[in-house]
Design a protein around this motif. Structure first.
Motif, PDB file in Angstrom:
ATOM      1  N   ARG A  46       0.858  -1.181   0.000  1.00 50.95           N
ATOM      2  CA  ARG A  46       0.000   0.000   0.000  1.00 50.95           C
ATOM      3  C   ARG A  46       0.897   1.234   0.000  1.00 50.95           C
ATOM      4  NH1 ARG A  46      -4.815   2.564   1.214  1.00 50.95           N
ATOM      5  NH2 ARG A  46      -4.673   4.316   2.668  1.00 50.95           N
ATOM      6  N   ASN A  47       0.853   1.991  -1.068  1.00 48.33           N
ATOM      7  CA  ASN A  47       1.649   3.227  -1.185  1.00 48.33           C
ATOM      8  C   ASN A  47       3.128   2.966  -0.917  1.00 48.33           C
ATOM      9  OD1 ASN A  47      -0.757   4.575  -1.682  1.00 48.33           O
ATOM     10  ND2 ASN A  47      -1.029   5.177   0.458  1.00 48.33           N
ATOM     11  N   SER A  78      -3.681   1.347  -2.971  1.00 47.74           N
ATOM     12  CA  SER A  78      -2.583   2.305  -3.097  1.00 47.74           C
ATOM     13  C   SER A  78      -3.031   3.555  -3.836  1.00 47.74           C
ATOM     14  CB  SER A  78      -1.407   1.673  -3.837  1.00 47.74           C
ATOM     15  OG  SER A  78      -0.832   0.635  -3.083  1.00 47.74           O
ATOM     16  N   GLU A  79      -2.466   4.678  -3.437  1.00 45.74           N
ATOM     17  CA  GLU A  79      -2.804   5.959  -4.058  1.00 45.74           C
ATOM     18  C   GLU A  79      -1.612   6.578  -4.766  1.00 45.74           C
ATOM     19  OE1 GLU A  79      -4.061   7.849  -0.516  1.00 45.74           O
ATOM     20  OE2 GLU A  79      -6.150   7.173  -0.670  1.00 45.74           O
ATOM     21  N   ASP A  80      -0.489   5.843  -4.823  1.00 48.18           N
ATOM     22  CA  ASP A  80       0.697   6.352  -5.508  1.00 48.18           C
ATOM     23  C   ASP A  80       0.931   5.503  -6.765  1.00 48.18           C
ATOM     24  OD1 ASP A  80       1.550   3.975  -4.473  1.00 48.18           O
ATOM     25  OD2 ASP A  80       3.270   4.783  -3.384  1.00 48.18           O
ATOM     26  N   SER A  82       2.515   2.685  -7.064  1.00 52.13           N
ATOM     27  CA  SER A  82       2.917   1.319  -6.728  1.00 52.13           C
ATOM     28  C   SER A  82       2.446   0.302  -7.765  1.00 52.13           C
ATOM     29  CB  SER A  82       2.349   0.921  -5.357  1.00 52.13           C
ATOM     30  OG  SER A  82       2.899   1.690  -4.322  1.00 52.13           O
ATOM     31  N   LYS A 379      -0.009   2.729   7.578  1.00 53.83           N
ATOM     32  CA  LYS A 379      -0.239   2.907   6.148  1.00 53.83           C
ATOM     33  C   LYS A 379      -1.361   3.911   5.876  1.00 53.83           C
ATOM     34  CE  LYS A 379       2.672  -0.397   5.100  1.00 53.83           C
ATOM     35  NZ  LYS A 379       3.970  -0.127   4.420  1.00 53.83           N
TER      36      LYS A 379
END
Length: 385
Positions: A46-47, A78-80, A82, A379
């Motif tokens: 995650r991220n 995930s918000e990036d 990844s 996280k």
């Protein structure tokens, strides 16, 4: 004072037992036998865009037949970038079996859900977990293959250490200096590794690390997976170990430098405290009597030293019994840490042991108490203890 003395005696017995247990476990090296064991490597993330390239590069360098393992990367909202990094890895290494899955959330534990999601699709006999902020060794799978063939273990706990500082400082003699915060964290990791392995050595295993944990898929399913503790956010490693022991499955610690997984250090002291609170929060749910005893004795010893120091300063207690107990604790702790530091080839960090031993009672007491009365952040999510 009498109670403090009894706690101190119990602590010394505990630590001497763990030292003995560590020494009872022989070091293992790969004999490069035929690759027969199949591994499903499971990595929730995650991220982790900053850390994944290091992990994926190490996975690409594994020295093991590609048809004997698969890699499952489980995205947990995930918000990036990844997922994009994982897709690039999948495209660049078509010779590997790489799955990119979305986490199927079912409980209060995102990581357990992610592992369960991957296990449902796992094709091989053994599940092998690590974390997205880790780096695995080239002979990881080969060493596990050889060890499993020798022991027939249902669960293998592997060693974990911090990734050494980089780039290395030159000239070499300057490399002896280790930043205080990082040295404190590394000593803590070394102590946890030694204590966990030592407990395996006296057949009272109660601690392992999901960053390097291998177990049979069928045993996981027979034990009911993470059911019964999936409302606790962490503990995908410890609770599973306890379940395997209750089922009388064979569990072993793999004491091998060739199988040591390295993990990133925390970026700040605040992050370290948050991580340790998360780890400590699962302690009340432990079912092993030895783990409850060990946790209680370690906590009472550290609290006792703080209380004893205060009472000695107030001249309510004589100072010399408190000083003697501290010195005894200092020496037995150093003995255990030395064995661990020598195995991981990190003896230089022991230069920070004295001041760390003064700070640790404050640190551990605060973490233990904080874990009982408040939640923690992990996280980017908040969880209750």
């Amino acid at each position: 004072m009498i109670i403090f003395v009894f706690i101190s005696i119990a602590y010394l017995i505990l630590m001497i037992s763990l030292i003995y247990g560590w020494q009872q476990i022989p070091e293992f090296s790969s004999n490069f036998s035929t690759a027969e064991t199949g591994f499903s490597i499971i990595i929730p993330f995650r991220n982790e865009g900053e850390n994944l390239p290091v992990l994926l590069k190490s996975l690409a360098e594994l020295q093991y037949p590609a048809d004997k393992f698969e890699i499952s990367l489980i995205n947990d909202a995930s918000e990036d970038d990844s997922v994009e990094i994982c897709k690039n890895f999948q495209q660049n290494y078509p010779e590997f079996s790489i799955k990119i899955l979305e986490n199927n959330r079912q409980s209060n534990s995102p990581k357990k859900d992610a592992i369960t999601t991957a296990i449902e699709k796992a094709e091989f006999k053994y599940i092998l977990t690590t974390d997205a902020d880790c780096r695995v060794p080239k002979l990881w799978l080969q060493t596990l293959n050889d060890f499993i063939k020798n022991t027939q273990a249902a669960l293998v706990a592997g060693p974990v250490s911090l990734i050494p500082p980089s780039p290395p400082i030159t000239p070499p003699e300057e490399g002896r200096n280790v930043k205080p915060f990082r040295a404190f964290e590394e000593l803590d990791v070394l102590s946890l590794q030694a204590a966990g392995a030592g407990a395996f050595g006296i057949e009272q295993a109660f601690m392992c690390n999901g960053a390097n944990l291998c177990y049979r898929k069928d045993a996981f399913l027979e034990a009911g997976g993470f059911s019964g503790n999936n409302e606790i956010a962490s503990g995908d490693d410890v609770f599973l170990l306890q379940k395997f022991q209750q089922k009388k499955y064979k569990v072993n610690f793999l004491k091998s430098q060739e199988a040591t997984v390295q993990t990133q250090s925390q970026k700040s002291f605040r992050a370290l405290i948050s991580q340790r609170i998360r780890w400590a929060a699962k302690a009340p749910a432990y079912k092993s009597l030895f783990s409850k005893f060990a946790g209680a004795i370690v906590l009472l010893m550290n609290v006792g030293l703080l209380v004893g120091a205060v009472l000695a300063l107030m001249e309510i207690w004589p100072y010399y019994p408190v000083l003697i107990i501290f010195l005894l604790k200092f020496n037995v702790d150093f003995a255990l840490l030395y064995l661990s530091a020598k195995f991981f080839k990190r003896e230089e960090v022991l230069r920070s042991f004295f001041w760390s031993s003064l700070a640790y009672p404050f640190f551990s007491t605060y973490v233990a108490l904080k874990s009982l009365v408040s939640g923690y952040e992990w996280k980017g999510r908040k969880f209750r203890s």
